[in-house]
Every structure is written in C-alpha cells, then in structure tokens.
Design a protein around this motif. Structure first.
Motif, PDB file in Angstrom:
ATOM      1  N   ASP A  31       0.809  -1.216   0.000  1.00  0.00           N
ATOM      2  CA  ASP A  31       0.000   0.000   0.000  1.00  0.00           C
ATOM      3  C   ASP A  31       0.846   1.270   0.000  1.00  0.00           C
ATOM      4  N   LEU A  32       2.136   1.128   0.263  1.00  0.00           N
ATOM      5  CA  LEU A  32       3.012   2.294   0.283  1.00  0.00           C
ATOM      6  C   LEU A  32       3.511   2.553  -1.132  1.00  0.00           C
ATOM      7  N   PRO A  33       3.186   3.693  -1.714  1.00  0.00           N
ATOM      8  CA  PRO A  33       3.598   3.971  -3.096  1.00  0.00           C
ATOM      9  C   PRO A  33       5.116   4.154  -3.204  1.00  0.00           C
ATOM     10  N   GLU A  34       5.667   3.713  -4.318  1.00  0.00           N
ATOM     11  CA  GLU A  34       7.098   3.873  -4.558  1.00  0.00           C
ATOM     12  C   GLU A  34       7.493   5.343  -4.557  1.00  0.00           C
ATOM     13  N   GLU A  35       6.522   6.194  -4.838  1.00  0.00           N
ATOM     14  CA  GLU A  35       6.800   7.624  -4.908  1.00  0.00           C
ATOM     15  C   GLU A  35       7.222   8.234  -3.568  1.00  0.00           C
ATOM     16  N   LEU A  36       7.090   7.468  -2.484  1.00  0.00           N
ATOM     17  CA  LEU A  36       7.563   7.976  -1.193  1.00  0.00           C
ATOM     18  C   LEU A  36       9.051   8.297  -1.244  1.00  0.00           C
ATOM     19  N   ASN A  37       9.783   7.556  -2.080  1.00  0.00           N
ATOM     20  CA  ASN A  37      11.232   7.786  -2.148  1.00  0.00           C
ATOM     21  C   ASN A  37      11.588   9.092  -2.840  1.00  0.00           C
ATOM     22  N   HIS A  38      10.567   9.844  -3.332  1.00  0.00           N
ATOM     23  CA  HIS A  38      10.810  11.143  -3.931  1.00  0.00           C
ATOM     24  C   HIS A  38      10.891  12.255  -2.880  1.00  0.00           C
ATOM     25  N   LEU A  39      10.528  11.922  -1.650  1.00  0.00           N
ATOM     26  CA  LEU A  39      10.511  12.928  -0.580  1.00  0.00           C
ATOM     27  C   LEU A  39      11.928  13.122  -0.036  1.00  0.00           C
ATOM     28  N   LYS A  40      12.748  13.772  -0.810  1.00  0.00           N
ATOM     29  CA  LYS A  40      14.174  13.896  -0.508  1.00  0.00           C
ATOM     30  C   LYS A  40      14.460  14.718   0.738  1.00  0.00           C
ATOM     31  N   ASN A  41      13.508  15.563   1.149  1.00  0.00           N
ATOM     32  CA  ASN A  41      13.732  16.415   2.324  1.00  0.00           C
ATOM     33  C   ASN A  41      13.100  15.856   3.590  1.00  0.00           C
ATOM     34  N   LEU A  42      12.636  14.615   3.531  1.00  0.00           N
ATOM     35  CA  LEU A  42      11.963  14.012   4.682  1.00  0.00           C
ATOM     36  C   LEU A  42      12.974  13.706   5.788  1.00  0.00           C
ATOM     37  N   HIS A  43      12.686  14.232   6.993  1.00  0.00           N
ATOM     38  CA  HIS A  43      13.545  13.997   8.155  1.00  0.00           C
ATOM     39  C   HIS A  43      12.944  12.974   9.115  1.00  0.00           C
ATOM     40  N   VAL A  44      11.623  12.994   9.243  1.00  0.00           N
ATOM     41  CA  VAL A  44      10.953  12.091  10.183  1.00  0.00           C
ATOM     42  C   VAL A  44       9.871  11.317   9.434  1.00  0.00           C
ATOM     43  N   LEU A  45       9.933   9.980   9.532  1.00  0.00           N
ATOM     44  CA  LEU A  45       8.930   9.112   8.906  1.00  0.00           C
ATOM     45  C   LEU A  45       8.496   8.073   9.919  1.00  0.00           C
ATOM     46  N   ASN A  46       7.208   8.075  10.261  1.00  0.00           N
ATOM     47  CA  ASN A  46       6.672   7.125  11.230  1.00  0.00           C
ATOM     48  C   ASN A  46       5.710   6.174  10.525  1.00  0.00           C
ATOM     49  N   LEU A  47       6.128   4.906  10.410  1.00  0.00           N
ATOM     50  CA  LEU A  47       5.320   3.865   9.768  1.00  0.00           C
ATOM     51  C   LEU A  47       4.872   2.811  10.783  1.00  0.00           C
ATOM     52  N   GLY A  48       5.005   3.119  12.057  1.00  0.00           N
ATOM     53  CA  GLY A  48       4.686   2.146  13.096  1.00  0.00           C
ATOM     54  C   GLY A  48       3.215   1.755  13.138  1.00  0.00           C
ATOM     55  N   MET A  49       2.936   0.592  13.736  1.00  0.00           N
ATOM     56  CA  MET A  49       1.575   0.104  13.977  1.00  0.00           C
ATOM     57  C   MET A  49       0.758   0.003  12.691  1.00  0.00           C
ATOM     58  N   ASN A  50       1.359  -0.641  11.671  1.00  0.00           N
ATOM     59  CA  ASN A  50       0.655  -0.953  10.437  1.00  0.00           C
ATOM     60  C   ASN A  50       0.797  -2.452  10.181  1.00  0.00           C
TER      61      ASN A  50
END
Length: 276
Positions: free
Chosen positions: A113-132
């Motif tokens: 369900d996570l799109p490959e396009e997430l890797n385009h977020l080059k300025n992302l500092h915090v990513l929380n994918l917990g509890m999925n």
C-alpha cells in the motif's frame, strides 16, 4: 426492493469556514490546519482551498484514504495522519517536495500500500510507519538520505535491511514489536541508534481497553517508584553557612532596639506614643 450496500459511519462534515477557524500559528510561525480528532471519515475537499498552509493535522479520525489532490499542498512541510484507517496512500504524495515530517502510524497499511513515490521525498527527516501491517521494508527508503528518525515498530517485519541501518543521517530507529527472525542480532545492530520516544496526550475515553490497561499499569509502576524514593527535606540545613537573610534578621532586631532607645531619649516627657 433489494437493499443497497451498507454504508459506513457518517462522519462530521467540515466546511470551509470551520477549516479556516482551525488554522493555528505554531511556535515557529508556521500555519497549521488542525482537524485532528473530529470524527472525519472522508477527506474534506474544501481544505484544498487552503493550500497555503505549511502543516496539516488529520490524525485520530476515521479516514480510509487520502485523495490524489493532496499534491495541491506544495508548501506542506508537516503532515500527520496517524490513528486513522488508511488502507492506501496516493502516488501524488511524492510531489510534496518540501515535506520534512510524515506520520502515518497506526493505520491499516501493508507494504504494497506504500507507493514507490515515497522515495521522492528527498527532504523528509521524520517518517513514522509504526503500527501498520508492513512485512518488509521497501528498498525505496534507501533514497531518503535526509532521514533522522524512522519508526517501524509494531509491524510484521522479520528482518531490518542493512540499507535502513546505514542511512547516513539516521539517529533514531524504533523496530520494537516486530517478529524479527534474530531479535538479538537485530537489536545489536540497532543499538547505537537512539529509539524514537514520541509522546501523545490523549483522553482515556479515546483508548481501547488493552491500551488503557497498559497505560494504567505503567502509571502504577511509576507511582510505586515515586513512593519508595526518599524525599529531600523542604528546608535544607547548612550549619557551617550563614545565610544573608539570617544576617539581615539579626541586624534588623538590633536596629529596632537601638531606634526605640533613641526615640525614648529624644521624646519630651509631655508626649506619648500610640504606636506599639
């Protein structure tokens, strides 16, 4: 007549006026649209007119999806979607190039369900994918070179790829609550990295029974520690030290005695004082 398909719960309808009133200015001067905990089941289209906001909080609602029109928020730096019922994310989320914080914890997302396009977020500092429901980590995360915090806790991960642990700026990693194949070995690899410790304040009525019990148990443990911790005296004693206040008090008493004597000597016998 055949009955139609059962509909889900009808959520609260958000109007543009309500949304505008929900905009707050953060401590660092950012405009945050706070629609958290509003009982929203469908993404409110009216907020697309507020594309000037830098932060959006839609956490603790009942959203199942986010529309592709999220791409309109090109000024967005902070997006909180935790504690919804998200089953997918739009590919257009990858167009939010200014995004530095993304929280999608506590939803119903699988690895697919996570799109490959997430890797385009080059300025992302915090990513929380917990509890999925993630059973693996997408190799696309390798491109998020600016990540400093990553939450993967309480998923279905059996291993943590080396590329995750080797992200150049990663400082905090939380992988607890996963059925890791070799938990000891994984913990040893992750140990130099600090764990994410995020605090959310919620009301008791918003917690499920198991979460409420866990919080109550932790509170009881903390109270036991406090009860057995020796307390310091409220008035510490320093026998070898003379405090300025004590000196002032002594001088004041001496001054009062001297002043009274001088007044008695200078006052004519025919005069009386009514003051005590």
């Amino acid at each position: 007549m055949a009955k139609g398909k059962a509909k889900g719960p009808k959520g609260k309808r958000i109007t543009l006026k309500m949304a505008k009133n929900a905009i707050r200015i953060t401590f660092d001067g950012k405009r945050r649209l706070d629609l958290s905990k509003m009982g929203i089941t469908t993404f409110p289209k009216c907020i697309l007119e507020l594309d000037f906001v830098e932060e959006i909080d839609l956490s603790r609602n009942m959203l199942k999806n986010i529309p592709s029109t999220i791409e309109k928020f090109q000024n967005l730096r902070w997006l909180d979607l935790h504690s919804n019922q998200l089953e997918e994310l739009p590919k257009t989320i990858g167009t939010l190039q200014k995004l530095s914080y993304l929280n999608i914890c506590n939803n119903k997302l699988t690895t697919e369900d996570l799109p490959e396009e997430l890797n385009h977020l080059k300025n992302l500092h915090v990513l929380n994918l917990g509890m999925n429901y993630l059973d693996s980590v997408s190799t696309g995360l390798e491109d998020l070179q600016e990540l400093t915090e990553l939450g993967l806790f309480d998923n279905a991960l059996t291993t943590i790829p080396d590329f995750v642990k080797n992200l150049p700026k990663l400082e905090k990693l939380n992988v607890r609550g996963n059925p890791l194949a070799d938990a000891t070995e994984e913990e040893e690899h992750v140990e130099p990295i600090k764990r994410i410790e995020t605090l959310y304040l919620v009301q008791e009525k918003d917690l499920c029974s198991s979460c409420l019990k866990m919080c109550q148990d932790e509170r009881d443990k903390l109270n036991k520690i406090i009860d057995v911790t020796p307390t310091l005296s409220k008035k510490p004693s320093f026998p070898s030290l003379l405090t300025p206040n004590s000196t002032a008090k002594d001088n004041q008493e001496e001054w009062r005695v001297r002043s009274n004597l001088e007044v008695d000597q200078d006052t004519p016998q025919t005069m009386t004082s009514d003051s005590s």
